[in-house]
Design a protein around this motif. Structure first.
Motif, PDB file in Angstrom:
ATOM      1  N   VAL A  66       0.851  -1.181   0.000  1.00 13.19           N
ATOM      2  CA  VAL A  66       0.000   0.000   0.000  1.00 13.19           C
ATOM      3  C   VAL A  66       0.884   1.226   0.000  1.00 13.19           C
ATOM      4  CG1 VAL A  66      -0.139   0.115   2.501  1.00 13.19           C
ATOM      5  CG2 VAL A  66      -1.964   1.115   1.110  1.00 13.19           C
ATOM      6  N   GLU A  67       0.388   2.246  -0.596  1.00 15.36           N
ATOM      7  CA  GLU A  67       1.112   3.506  -0.618  1.00 15.36           C
ATOM      8  C   GLU A  67       0.273   4.580   0.055  1.00 15.36           C
ATOM      9  OE1 GLU A  67       2.392   4.525  -4.533  1.00 15.36           O
ATOM     10  OE2 GLU A  67       2.475   2.436  -5.152  1.00 15.36           O
ATOM     11  N   SER A  68       0.927   5.663   0.300  1.00 17.32           N
ATOM     12  CA  SER A  68       0.227   6.753   0.970  1.00 17.32           C
ATOM     13  C   SER A  68      -0.891   7.314   0.093  1.00 17.32           C
ATOM     14  CB  SER A  68       1.207   7.870   1.325  1.00 17.32           C
ATOM     15  OG  SER A  68       2.181   7.377   2.216  1.00 17.32           O
ATOM     16  N   LYS A  69      -0.615   7.345  -1.151  1.00 13.25           N
ATOM     17  CA  LYS A  69      -1.632   7.911  -2.038  1.00 13.25           C
ATOM     18  C   LYS A  69      -2.894   7.059  -2.026  1.00 13.25           C
ATOM     19  CE  LYS A  69      -0.580   5.625  -6.378  1.00 13.25           C
ATOM     20  NZ  LYS A  69      -0.403   5.852  -7.827  1.00 13.25           N
ATOM     21  N   ASN A  70      -2.714   5.777  -1.822  1.00 13.79           N
ATOM     22  CA  ASN A  70      -3.880   4.916  -1.752  1.00 13.79           C
ATOM     23  C   ASN A  70      -4.760   5.294  -0.576  1.00 13.79           C
ATOM     24  OD1 ASN A  70      -1.502   2.428  -2.529  1.00 13.79           O
ATOM     25  ND2 ASN A  70      -2.938   3.306  -3.989  1.00 13.79           N
ATOM     26  N   VAL A  71      -4.123   5.528   0.526  1.00 10.25           N
ATOM     27  CA  VAL A  71      -4.883   5.935   1.701  1.00 10.25           C
ATOM     28  C   VAL A  71      -5.556   7.272   1.447  1.00 10.25           C
ATOM     29  CG1 VAL A  71      -4.729   6.486   4.150  1.00 10.25           C
ATOM     30  CG2 VAL A  71      -3.317   4.669   3.185  1.00 10.25           C
ATOM     31  N   PHE A  72      -4.818   8.133   0.873  1.00  9.91           N
ATOM     32  CA  PHE A  72      -5.398   9.438   0.567  1.00  9.91           C
ATOM     33  C   PHE A  72      -6.609   9.308  -0.342  1.00  9.91           C
ATOM     34  CE2 PHE A  72      -5.609  12.912  -2.482  1.00  9.91           C
ATOM     35  CZ  PHE A  72      -5.880  13.961  -1.625  1.00  9.91           C
ATOM     36  N   TYR A  73      -6.437   8.585  -1.403  1.00  9.37           N
ATOM     37  CA  TYR A  73      -7.551   8.422  -2.328  1.00  9.37           C
ATOM     38  C   TYR A  73      -8.712   7.696  -1.676  1.00  9.37           C
ATOM     39  CZ  TYR A  73      -4.805   9.991  -6.311  1.00  9.37           C
ATOM     40  OH  TYR A  73      -4.079  10.738  -7.192  1.00  9.37           O
ATOM     41  N   TRP A  74      -8.381   6.750  -0.862  1.00  6.38           N
ATOM     42  CA  TRP A  74      -9.461   5.996  -0.232  1.00  6.38           C
ATOM     43  C   TRP A  74     -10.340   6.924   0.588  1.00  6.38           C
ATOM     44  CZ3 TRP A  74     -11.866   4.858   4.257  1.00  6.38           C
ATOM     45  CH2 TRP A  74     -12.691   3.745   4.263  1.00  6.38           C
ATOM     46  N   PHE A  75      -9.745   7.751   1.362  1.00 11.54           N
ATOM     47  CA  PHE A  75     -10.547   8.654   2.186  1.00 11.54           C
ATOM     48  C   PHE A  75     -11.299   9.663   1.327  1.00 11.54           C
ATOM     49  CE2 PHE A  75      -8.103   6.989   5.700  1.00 11.54           C
ATOM     50  CZ  PHE A  75      -9.028   6.998   6.723  1.00 11.54           C
ATOM     51  N   GLN A  76     -10.633  10.135   0.341  1.00 13.59           N
ATOM     52  CA  GLN A  76     -11.315  11.082  -0.527  1.00 13.59           C
ATOM     53  C   GLN A  76     -12.536  10.448  -1.180  1.00 13.59           C
ATOM     54  OE1 GLN A  76     -10.705  14.330  -1.384  1.00 13.59           O
ATOM     55  NE2 GLN A  76      -9.248  14.428   0.297  1.00 13.59           N
ATOM     56  N   ASN A  77     -12.322   9.288  -1.738  1.00 12.09           N
ATOM     57  CA  ASN A  77     -13.434   8.632  -2.410  1.00 12.09           C
ATOM     58  C   ASN A  77     -14.522   8.216  -1.438  1.00 12.09           C
ATOM     59  OD1 ASN A  77     -12.546   8.665  -5.144  1.00 12.09           O
ATOM     60  ND2 ASN A  77     -11.029   7.112  -4.621  1.00 12.09           N
ATOM     61  N   HIS A  78     -14.113   7.666  -0.349  1.00  7.56           N
ATOM     62  CA  HIS A  78     -15.107   7.177   0.591  1.00  7.56           C
ATOM     63  C   HIS A  78     -15.965   8.321   1.119  1.00  7.56           C
ATOM     64  CE1 HIS A  78     -16.411   3.581   2.620  1.00  7.56           C
ATOM     65  NE2 HIS A  78     -16.636   4.287   3.709  1.00  7.56           N
TER      66      HIS A  78
END
Lengths: 187, 187
Positions: A66-78
């Motif tokens: 996992v990368e940081s951007k994934n976490v970022f995108y996940w929260f944004q999308n969610h």
DNA sequence: GGAATATGAATGAAGG
DNA sequence: CCTTCATTCATATTCC
């Protein structure tokens, strides 16, 4: 099923399809990762800070890549999609997904829904050469007649642009007819 | 699981062919427009002035519909996101947090030593490779001294911000006629 | 297997 | 400039 990894370089044909660039297999969170993210989200976390993203990413890396951007995108999308789904609900404004917001004091996310569509900055940017219809998101609560005068020098500058283009469009903008060839000497 | 590799969306052929965004909700730059913008960016242009924006927009209008604000936003976004290239590489092996806590690694109650006012959120992730497809390197003509003549109030405003972080990189290339030929041999 | 859906990723647009 | 929201695209997953 949780061993995703790179599915190979799949360069889709969407070369110009707007936001192309997905060249690698995208991140597929594992169930544990999703669980953690869900818990955090339910705890009230909406927009994690950089440090939080780092920590979360770090933590999630224990369960898989996992990368940081994934976490970022996940929260944004969610967050965005949770909100979008809420619109389907009828009244009952008391409906709140993150009712446990005070369970963990993660970050006092000030919910400021003051969406004042103040386009004072770029209001003068439009009107290139044709009627440009502003893509209004609301369409009703947006009142453009509020800004009666430019307040900032920025706006003044933009006003000049509009004036110049609307009145006399024969500035020294382009000497040559724009051919197919690109000559970046127009600056 | 059996990915075809080709989604069938072959939209090669000119301008925004195959562009599904017919809704015209927001600007969708064509390939040529993006190319020009990217070349300018790579040439060192970071914050174009209003005149620059005008000219660029005017030039780009040949390839499709575009407004000045689009150019303005494009540079803003591209610059900001280019800057977010911070390496989020984080050694998760020596992370005690990833092993001790599986639930919440944020900060339940006592781990908060420094509270950032949740301002920087998007500054930790980065793309794997930003080099998209621009084959023409043209010898890495990174002309940082490409900045324009900050004469306008807008530029002055930007200058104030810029002055706070970097040295005054003001330089005038020419005040008579904008030569600034960016021989971007990508034709 | 293909359509419908869910969701990761990207980016334009705007607020501050 | 920095941060955030909104919209769209692309892909993985699910359903039929």
């Amino acid at each position: 099923m949780e061993m995703e990894g790179e599915v190979g370089v799949v360069i889709s044909g969407g070369f110009n399809a707007g936001r192309v660039g997905v060249k690698c297999g995208r991140w597929n969170p594992t169930t544990e990762q999703v669980k953690v993210l869900m818990d955090l989200f339910r705890a009230g976390l909406r927009t994690p800070s950089t440090e939080q993203i780092q920590r979360i990413s770090n933590h999630l890396s224990y369960f898989g890549k996992v990368e940081s951007k994934n976490v970022f995108y996940w929260f944004q999308n969610h967050k965005a999609r949770e909100r979008h789904h809420k619109k389907r609900r009828r009244g009952s404004s008391s409906d709140e997904e993150a009712e446990t917001e005070h369970k963990f004091v993660i970050s006092p996310d000030c919910k400021r829904e003051a969406k004042l569509s103040h386009r004072s900055v770029l209001s003068s940017f439009a009107k290139e050469e044709e009627q440009i219809t502003w893509p209004e998101r609301t369409g009703s609560r947006d009142i453009e007649t509020l800004e009666l005068f430019p307040l900032k020098a920025y706006d003044l500058e933009m006003e000049k642009i509009r004036c110049a283009r609307t009145t006399t469009e024969i500035k020294e903008i382009s000497f040559f007819d724009p051919p197919l060839e690109l000559r970046l000497s127009f600056l």
